[in-house]
Write an enzyme that holds these catalytic residues in place. Structure first.
Site, short mmCIF file in Angstrom:
data_model
loop_
_atom_site.label_atom_id
_atom_site.label_comp_id
_atom_site.label_asym_id
_atom_site.label_seq_id
_atom_site.Cartn_x
_atom_site.Cartn_y
_atom_site.Cartn_z
N LYS A 182 -3.87 -53.78 -10.53
CA LYS A 182 -2.70 -54.05 -9.71
C LYS A 182 -2.97 -53.71 -8.25
O LYS A 182 -3.75 -52.83 -7.94
CB LYS A 182 -1.51 -53.26 -10.25
CG LYS A 182 -1.11 -53.66 -11.66
CD LYS A 182 0.02 -52.82 -12.20
CE LYS A 182 -0.38 -51.41 -12.50
NZ LYS A 182 0.66 -50.64 -13.22
N THR A 219 10.82 -49.13 -5.70
CA THR A 219 9.71 -49.48 -6.58
C THR A 219 9.51 -48.45 -7.69
O THR A 219 8.50 -48.48 -8.39
CB THR A 219 8.41 -49.59 -5.78
OG1 THR A 219 8.18 -48.37 -5.05
CG2 THR A 219 8.47 -50.76 -4.79
N GLY A 221 9.28 -46.90 -11.02
CA GLY A 221 9.18 -47.43 -12.38
C GLY A 221 8.58 -48.81 -12.50
O GLY A 221 8.62 -49.41 -13.57
N THR A 222 8.00 -49.32 -11.41
CA THR A 222 7.43 -50.67 -11.45
C THR A 222 6.32 -50.78 -12.50
O THR A 222 6.28 -51.74 -13.28
CB THR A 222 6.86 -51.06 -10.07
OG1 THR A 222 7.90 -50.97 -9.09
CG2 THR A 222 6.32 -52.48 -10.09
N GLY A 223 5.41 -49.81 -12.52
CA GLY A 223 4.31 -49.86 -13.48
C GLY A 223 4.77 -49.76 -14.92
O GLY A 223 4.26 -50.47 -15.80
N CYS A 224 5.75 -48.90 -15.18
CA CYS A 224 6.31 -48.76 -16.53
C CYS A 224 6.96 -50.07 -16.97
O CYS A 224 6.79 -50.53 -18.10
CB CYS A 224 7.34 -47.64 -16.56
SG CYS A 224 6.73 -46.04 -16.00
#
Length: 279
Positions: A182, A219, A221-224
């Site tokens: 990412k 942003t 919690g974007t990865g979760c």
């Protein structure tokens, strides 16, 4: 939904992750994402965090017996169609989860190697990255690190397109089957788009996934959200590349919908239910 014994049942995703008290990341984000995408979320909580949009104040790891008990309770009743792995605060937790996945031969495993929160706060012991490489990389369908996590896991300092690719190859060489890197747009000519790049072991093709770059602090919690969305689509039967594309589109729309909302004093959350709210 899917059919089983002439009855309609749910596509299920088991989220193995930490709890976020502000509700924007971790288990809470995973449940919201799965629900928004029409998938049934099951959970095994690995840690309790005291955090908000400004940062992580503290966390306590769930003891190994309780983690193992949660996992066993789920599998005794429902076999998940996909598994999303997030925060694993200790090496013992890594080993417990790896043993569980291996024993039950679980498929569609998405490993989001959560080591550092959006705020920059550490969420794992220093020995966890090495354990992830040894025990979980070989079992994961996909590993989804952000740039800082990719550097930590690969040992490669990412400064340009060449080192970006080198970090991905290093992660693959450690046993991962596929890695979604990412934040690739930082090293590309077009920075108006947020771009992620998929590297698959043994494959020459390197798919890119782009969406409009959104200038927002929201942003958290974007990865979760991204990893649980990928797991949701994989569990629904989509091939990996298609699942990532659909998840990227969902996350992008959730960021756009939440970009101007106000919640807290730091990094606000995405709008997970934008598709429901539109209706």
């Amino acid at each position: 939904m899917k059919q089983k014994n002439d009855k309609e049942t749910y596509v299920t995703v088991l989220s193995i992750a930490g709890s976020d008290s502000i509700g924007g990341a971790g288990i809470q984000a995973d449940i919201k994402t799965c629900t928004a995408l029409g998938v049934y979320a099951m959970t095994a909580i690995t840690a309790i965090t005291a955090q908000n949009t400004m940062g992580v104040n503290s966390y306590v790891a769930v003891d190994d017996d309780m983690l193992r008990g949660q996992l066993q309770a789920v599998i005794d009743d429902v076999r998940p169609d996909a598994v999303k792995i997030g925060m694993l605060p200790t090496v013992a937790a890594v080993k417990t989860v790896a043993e569980f996945i291996k024993k039950h031969k679980l498929d569609n495993v998405v490993l989001d190697p959560v080591c550092v929160a959006t705020s920059g706060d550490a969420l794992t012991a220093e020995t966890v990255p090495g354990a992830l490489r040894e025990y979980l990389f070989p079992l994961a369908t996909l590993v989804t690190p952000n740039l800082s996590e990719a550097q930590l896991l690969s040992g490669v300092e990412i400064t340009d397109p060449e080192t970006f690719a080198a970090a991905a190859e290093a992660i693959l060489s450690q046993g991962a089957h596929a890695v979604l890197m990412k934040g690739g747009h930082h090293y590309m000519a077009n920075r108006d788009k947020a771009t992620d790049v998929l590297f698959i072991a043994g494959a020459m093709n390197v798919p890119e996934y782009s969406a409009p770059f959104v200038n927002t602090a929201n942003t958290h919690g974007t990865g979760c959200t991204y990893s649980s969305a990928i797991a949701s689509f994989l569990g629904s039967g989509m091939p990996l590349c298609e699942a990532i594309g659909n998840a990227k589109a969902y996350v992008s729309e959730a960021i756009i919908a939440g970009a101007d909302k106000l919640l807290g004093h730091g990094h606000g959350p995405l709008c997970h239910f934008y598709n429901v709210l539109k209706k």
